[in-house]
Design a protein around this motif. Sequence first.
Motif: not given
Length: 358
Positions: A291-303
């Motif tokens: 879940q952490g990796l998902g949020n880190i990646a998503g934060s750069f794509f407007q999530s």
Amino acid sequence: GLMPGGRAPDTPRNGLGRDTLASGALAGFSTGLFSIPEGMAYAQLAGVNPLYGLYAGLVATLVAALSTGTVLMVSTLTSAIALSTGSVLQVAGIGGSAMPGALFTVTLLSGGIMLVLGLLRLGSMVSFVSTSVMTGFVGAAAVLIVVGELGDFSGYDPEGPNKVAEVWDWFSHLGSWDPATTAVAVVTVALVVGMKKVRATEKLAPVIALVIMTVAVAVLHPSSVATVGDIASIPNGLPALHLPDLGSAPELALGSLSVALVALVQGAGISTAYPNPDGSKASPSRDFIGQGLGNIAGSFFQSMATGGSLSRTGISVSGGARSRWGGVFAVVWLGVLVLLFGSLAETVPLAVIAGLLF
């Protein structure tokens, strides 16, 4: 025959066996479709652009689907995460042009906290959260959701120094409610409740109600009923790269910790409710990491911030998902729908979203 540990011989440890590809594709369509009304509704609940709720089901969900220990987990935006995020931004006084960057900073910081907790193997800490605490938390969240949507539900925005005062003000101004807006919201609630009692429509009741009511409002065109297009622009396309505002990190750090903990605790029950099909035991710490990796990646794509969603995972599993392919295809289908038909989301009435949240 099963291999040692209860694993089927054709199901690899990564949960992406070819035998589960078709079932994942079918399950993913239902999950991806459901992510449209739910994503927009939760973003609206947080007081941010509904577009960021849609985007929360893409990059962050994909990375988490490939990396959590619970292979059936669908990690995305939930109502509790949306409420927590909205509260953090409100307390920090974030608004206007600073909003997008700060919002994605919350996502990044929450993801970083989740990742660190997972790497420190602190996943077991969720077992100390009692059922009564979670019940109270969910009940309070439900009340906040309803109060937060009173304005969109009726067309009259209540005012007051606190939530109780807002509710009193709302009921005290029945004459100020917009009849058309209120009718749309009430019919939406009735449709969802009615269809949830029918097995054939139970799982996709919110999606069906969204389509029916959006078409009805578009045809009848009541001028007083506001739509998503009145508050946001939804383009046909996938999210572009958008860097978080690291300058706002210090004032958002503590709030991001609360968002991360809310997300992790809320998603902790998924591994128990939906155990891995191969019989392997999911590691809570690996779920934290995923879940952490998902949020880190998503934060750069407007999530917006995301976490394990019991409702979205339930839709995926009930649709036939037996591996990570369920979560992967949920992202694929949502991406296709946003790419081809994203702008149609602007026609969705805000009263319909309020009805779905009610």
